[in-house]
Design a protein around this motif. Structure first.
Motif, PDB file in Angstrom:
ATOM      1  N   TRP A   1      -1.398  -1.812 -11.259  1.00 21.68           N
ATOM      2  CA  TRP A   1      -1.594  -3.214 -11.556  1.00 21.68           C
ATOM      3  C   TRP A   1      -0.778  -4.202 -10.772  1.00 21.68           C
ATOM      4  CZ3 TRP A   1      -5.052  -6.218 -13.762  1.00 21.68           C
ATOM      5  CH2 TRP A   1      -6.078  -5.743 -14.614  1.00 21.68           C
ATOM      6  N   ILE A   2       0.526  -3.491 -10.614  1.00 23.05           N
ATOM      7  CA  ILE A   2       1.587  -4.449 -10.032  1.00 23.05           C
ATOM      8  C   ILE A   2       1.260  -4.407  -8.384  1.00 23.05           C
ATOM      9  CG2 ILE A   2       4.135  -4.575  -9.359  1.00 23.05           C
ATOM     10  CD1 ILE A   2       4.628  -3.326 -12.086  1.00 23.05           C
TER      11      ILE A   2
ATOM     12  N   GLY B   1       0.853  -1.335   0.066  1.00 22.53           N
ATOM     13  CA  GLY B   1      -0.128   0.060   0.019  1.00 22.53           C
ATOM     14  C   GLY B   1       0.914   1.075   0.118  1.00 22.53           C
ATOM     15  N   THR B   2       1.907   1.391   0.699  1.00 24.57           N
ATOM     16  CA  THR B   2       3.066   2.411   0.800  1.00 24.57           C
ATOM     17  C   THR B   2       3.489   2.599  -0.572  1.00 24.57           C
ATOM     18  OG1 THR B   2       3.107   1.743   2.976  1.00 24.57           O
ATOM     19  CG2 THR B   2       4.877   3.412   2.061  1.00 24.57           C
ATOM     20  N   MET B   3       3.896   1.494  -1.206  1.00 18.01           N
ATOM     21  CA  MET B   3       4.292   1.560  -2.640  1.00 18.01           C
ATOM     22  C   MET B   3       3.571   2.223  -3.644  1.00 18.01           C
ATOM     23  SD  MET B   3       7.466   0.472  -2.430  1.00 18.01           S
ATOM     24  CE  MET B   3       7.457   1.266  -0.718  1.00 18.01           C
ATOM     25  N   VAL B   4       2.203   1.864  -3.571  1.00 16.66           N
ATOM     26  CA  VAL B   4       1.160   2.697  -4.396  1.00 16.66           C
ATOM     27  C   VAL B   4       1.164   4.102  -4.063  1.00 16.66           C
ATOM     28  CG1 VAL B   4      -1.464   2.790  -4.839  1.00 16.66           C
ATOM     29  CG2 VAL B   4      -0.195   0.574  -4.561  1.00 16.66           C
ATOM     30  N   PHE B   5       1.402   4.506  -2.743  1.00 13.37           N
ATOM     31  CA  PHE B   5       1.082   5.633  -2.466  1.00 13.37           C
ATOM     32  C   PHE B   5       2.478   6.515  -2.952  1.00 13.37           C
ATOM     33  CE2 PHE B   5       2.864   9.400   0.309  1.00 13.37           C
ATOM     34  CZ  PHE B   5       1.816  10.027   0.172  1.00 13.37           C
ATOM     35  N   LEU B   6       3.873   5.998  -2.915  1.00 17.90           N
ATOM     36  CA  LEU B   6       5.092   6.678  -3.414  1.00 17.90           C
ATOM     37  C   LEU B   6       5.284   6.557  -4.641  1.00 17.90           C
ATOM     38  CD1 LEU B   6       7.387   5.116  -0.611  1.00 17.90           C
ATOM     39  CD2 LEU B   6       6.452   7.351  -0.490  1.00 17.90           C
TER      40      LEU B   6
ATOM     41  N   ILE C   1      -4.753   6.429   0.587  1.00 22.98           N
ATOM     42  CA  ILE C   1      -3.990   4.797   0.824  1.00 22.98           C
ATOM     43  C   ILE C   1      -3.348   4.998   2.054  1.00 22.98           C
ATOM     44  CG2 ILE C   1      -2.276   3.511  -0.238  1.00 22.98           C
ATOM     45  CD1 ILE C   1      -2.706   5.092  -3.129  1.00 22.98           C
ATOM     46  N   LEU C   2      -2.649   6.122   2.193  1.00 21.68           N
ATOM     47  CA  LEU C   2      -2.116   6.078   3.456  1.00 21.68           C
ATOM     48  C   LEU C   2      -3.197   5.974   4.752  1.00 21.68           C
ATOM     49  CD1 LEU C   2       0.321   9.032   3.372  1.00 21.68           C
ATOM     50  CD2 LEU C   2       0.817   6.729   3.094  1.00 21.68           C
ATOM     51  N   GLY C   3      -4.380   6.358   4.671  1.00 21.58           N
ATOM     52  CA  GLY C   3      -5.414   6.351   5.731  1.00 21.58           C
ATOM     53  C   GLY C   3      -5.538   4.822   5.887  1.00 21.58           C
ATOM     54  N   ILE C   4      -5.705   4.059   4.641  1.00 24.15           N
ATOM     55  CA  ILE C   4      -5.902   2.440   4.989  1.00 24.15           C
ATOM     56  C   ILE C   4      -4.850   1.917   5.549  1.00 24.15           C
ATOM     57  CG2 ILE C   4      -6.380   0.699   3.517  1.00 24.15           C
ATOM     58  CD1 ILE C   4      -8.640   2.525   3.470  1.00 24.15           C
ATOM     59  N   VAL C   5      -3.531   2.343   4.909  1.00 24.20           N
ATOM     60  CA  VAL C   5      -2.094   1.769   5.625  1.00 24.20           C
ATOM     61  C   VAL C   5      -2.138   1.952   7.150  1.00 24.20           C
ATOM     62  CG1 VAL C   5       0.373   2.250   5.661  1.00 24.20           C
ATOM     63  CG2 VAL C   5      -0.823   1.804   3.430  1.00 24.20           C
TER      64      VAL C   5
END
Length: 440
Positions: A349-350, A334-339, A415-419
């Protein structure tokens, strides 16, 4: 509750003999069929239909939908533990699974009466709310039956199989209703979108799907044996007994209470992954409506296969390590999606599919963790508390998502909220003990 807590997996998981295959398959088919309500009614089809312009301004219909589901959640919050408790005591767990599932099937079928007209909005919302309540009550009895179709050595495998069947069943049913009725201008049997018929027929298909899938478990799995030492009590008395049992649970097996709290937090984060995944795909990564559905199908395939595959690992290493690894994987991906959100759709997708690898195993292992702790005969009551605590925490992921979007000013900040919610659940889980010594 009992006055002693087993140090090993409790007898609630059944005797340590080989698990018969057909009862396990029949039990998993209920999860396969439940996609009719989860995927079609509450996620991708009927709720989208009710919030369309046919029923009024989108802002108004969305608020109305939220209020209807809030009321349903409050009802579940109050009654889930005592319904499970009463089914445990009376040896009617399977009977109540049949009754509650039957009400859900009826609600799905009656959704076919909801025309694409504002006058039918509250009928649709009412059916959805009632269906939600009875689905949650059915799930309490269904989860409690895990003890009747597994052994201490197979509970993880069986749970993973059932949860994975739910994901895969959702894919198959969504493909049928979307490409058979909703997507084409003229669907099967000449069905069109006039008066909402494409969605209305889809709901009939969903009702039949759930009814047929739910029948095997009612014949293949025996009824629970009940609690012969417990006197019959009325509805009000059930709450008194519940209070006494929760107090005893706190004294004797406090870590079960800790787990109920921690799992409520991280399960809401897991729900948020799917709830807001489509929103992020469209708003941040430019997915079209069709691309969102394609991603949803791929996500469910990945989640379903990963969940089934994780079952034997659950039995080998235990559910807690599996949950911890899954939550850590979710936090990192999830952090990677944000960054790396600037990377566009390829990034989503990845890392989005990597996220889906961990959701199902965490959900399934959460169920087995609790199943291994519950004293024999109390499964319905404790899984009722599981449903109640889960409902009590359902505001966390939406609130965290909204707060972070407000702070960052862009949807991808959500996304960070979910993380953060997943990380909080992980932090609460780490001190929880998987087993405790017997206490008098």
């Amino acid at each position: 509750m009992t006055d002693a807590v087993p140090a090993a997996p409790s007898s609630s998981a059944g005797p340590a003999t080989r698990t018969p295959r057909w009862p396990v398959v029949a039990w998993g088919l209920w999860d396969w069929g439940s996609a009719a309500f989860n995927a079609v009614a509450t996620t991708f089809v009927f709720t989208v239909y009710l919030t369309s312009s046919s029923f009024g301004p989108k802002s108004a219909t969305t608020v109305a939908l939220s209020n209807a589901l809030l009321v349903a959640g409050l009802v579940v919050l109050v009654i889930a533990p005592i319904t499970g408790q009463r089914a445990d005591a009376s040896a009617r767990r399977k009977l109540w699974l049949a009754i509650n599932t039957g009400v859900v099937v009826l609600c799905l079928a009656l959704m076919s009466l909801v025309k694409a007209d504002a006058a039918f909005l509250w009928l649709g919302l009412g059916l959805l709310a009632v269906g939600t309540v009875f689905y949650e009550l059915a799930a309490v009895n269904y989860n409690a039956m895990l003890a009747q179709v597994s052994t201490p050595k197979s509970v993880g495998k069986v749970s993973g199989f059932g949860w994975g069947m739910g994901y895969l069943g959702g894919i198959v049913l969504l493909l049928i209703v979307y490409f058979g009725f909703i997507h084409p201008d003229v669907g099967l049997f000449g069905v069109t979108s006039t008066d909402g018929w494409s969605v209305r027929v889809a709901m009939l298909i969903a009702a039949v799907w759930f009814a047929l899938s739910a029948l095997p478990v009612l014949f293949a799995v025996p009824e629970n044996t009940g609690l012969p030492g417990r006197a019959k009590v009325g509805l009000v008395g059930s709450y008194r007994v519940l209070g006494q049992d929760v107090a005893r649970l706190w004294r004797v097996n406090r870590h079960t209470v800790y787990f109920l709290i921690s799992s409520a937090v991280f399960r809401d984060g897991l729900t948020g992954v799917f709830t807001f995944g489509g929103v992020l795909a469209a708003s941040t990564f430019g997915f079209s409506a069709g691309q969102v559905i394609i991603f949803a199908i791929a996500a469910n395939v990945v989640a379903g296969i990963a969940t089934i595959a994780s079952g034997p690992l659950d039995d080998r290493v235990g559910p807690k390590p599996l949950i911890i690894v899954s939550l850590a994987g979710l936090i990192v991906s999830g952090t990677m999606v944000f960054l790396f959100h600037d990377g566009g759709q390829t990034v989503f997708w990845i890392f989005g599919l990597i996220l889906c690898l961990f959701v199902g195993p965490a959900q399934s292992a959460s169920r087995t963790f609790l199943a291994r702790l519950i004293p024999a005969g109390r499964e319905g009551e404790v899984f009722g508390l599981y449903a109640t605590t889960g409902r009590a925490a359902t505001f966390l992921a939406p609130a965290a998502f909204g707060i972070m979007v407000t702070i960052g000013g862009e949807p991808y900040w959500g996304i960070l909220g979910i993380v953060f919610v997943l990380a909080a659940g992980l932090a609460l889980l780490i001190p929880v003990k998987s087993a405790q010594p017997a206490v008098s």
